[in-house]
Design an enzyme around this catalytic site. Sequence first.
Site, short mmCIF file in Angstrom:
data_model
loop_
_atom_site.label_atom_id
_atom_site.label_comp_id
_atom_site.label_asym_id
_atom_site.label_seq_id
_atom_site.Cartn_x
_atom_site.Cartn_y
_atom_site.Cartn_z
N GLY A 88 0.82 -1.20 0.00
CA GLY A 88 0.00 0.00 0.00
C GLY A 88 0.85 1.25 0.00
O GLY A 88 1.97 1.26 0.52
N THR A 89 0.30 2.32 -0.57
CA THR A 89 0.98 3.61 -0.62
C THR A 89 0.00 4.64 -1.17
O THR A 89 -1.10 4.31 -1.61
CB THR A 89 2.23 3.54 -1.51
OG1 THR A 89 2.95 4.76 -1.40
CG2 THR A 89 1.85 3.33 -2.95
N THR A 90 0.42 5.89 -1.15
CA THR A 90 -0.32 6.95 -1.82
C THR A 90 0.68 7.88 -2.49
O THR A 90 1.53 8.47 -1.82
CB THR A 90 -1.19 7.77 -0.82
OG1 THR A 90 -2.07 6.90 -0.12
CG2 THR A 90 -2.00 8.81 -1.58
N LYS A 121 10.13 7.30 -1.89
CA LYS A 121 9.26 6.87 -2.99
C LYS A 121 9.35 7.75 -4.23
O LYS A 121 8.60 7.55 -5.18
CB LYS A 121 7.81 6.82 -2.51
CG LYS A 121 7.58 5.79 -1.41
CD LYS A 121 6.13 5.67 -1.03
CE LYS A 121 5.96 4.63 0.07
NZ LYS A 121 4.54 4.47 0.48
#
Length: 286
Positions: A88-90, A121
């Site tokens: 997961g990430t945004t 990231k």
Amino acid sequence: LLQRSRRPMKVPSMKSKSIGVVAAVAAAILSKGVNSELLSSYSLRHKYLHNKIFMPRGGGLHNENTIFDENQAEAESDSVPPLEFAHGTTTLSFTFDGGIVAAVDSRASIGNFVGSKTTQKVLPITDHIIGTMAGGAADCSFWIRRLQAESRHYELSEGRPISVARVARVLADYLYENRGFDLSIGTMIMGFDEYGPSIYYVDNSGSRLKGDLFSVGSGSTFALGVLDTERRRNMKEEEAVALGIKAIRHATFRDAFSGGYIAVYVIRETGWKKVFSEDLALVDKN
């Protein structure tokens, strides 16, 4: 003679039987009358005696008299579920008046476990192009670093900077050729070149899309809700940076796989720069 006749007959061992089977099959193969029916009579197609003769070096846990079924063993191995960890990430990026804003979180998750709180990231490709990471950290970092080498090679051989479109195309071609290897990549390639600001979305299927607003990751739907509501094309840099921070922060409220620090980058004609990096817990509530 009577005592000899009453002596119990010696039963051949499994090893002797196996040697006999192998010898019979070898004799049949050397003769002219060998056929498939003879081989099937010895049950050598689907079952075989799992003893020291057929056992690989090192032995095993099976009894010497156990008959081993290949199909049954394959079915049992397939019944074991593989280990699959949710990632997961945004990450997000959008254009504003004169440039591009990229904002990301810094949490790396392995299922329900937080693997890292300070993952980088955003990776630079050239002085004017950067890429974001979403998916498997190892997959994304490997291919973006491969783009660094490809971009440098292009600049040395052609004598001019590589364009954002070419970088995105090179990555899409690589991922399309390796689409059967279960990669996990969802990246945004963005930068400023002779054609102006450009943003491309590239994933592990080899897809390549151009646009002026993207959000990738498990928290992307929440970030897009903020961006679609408040983004304007003629925003100034300060407004765009504040909107990127707000979108990432609100996404972490609802997405358990996003969190850590917020990092914001701005790309203009002069190149990219990091303009903001702060813990989510310390960011002002807006």
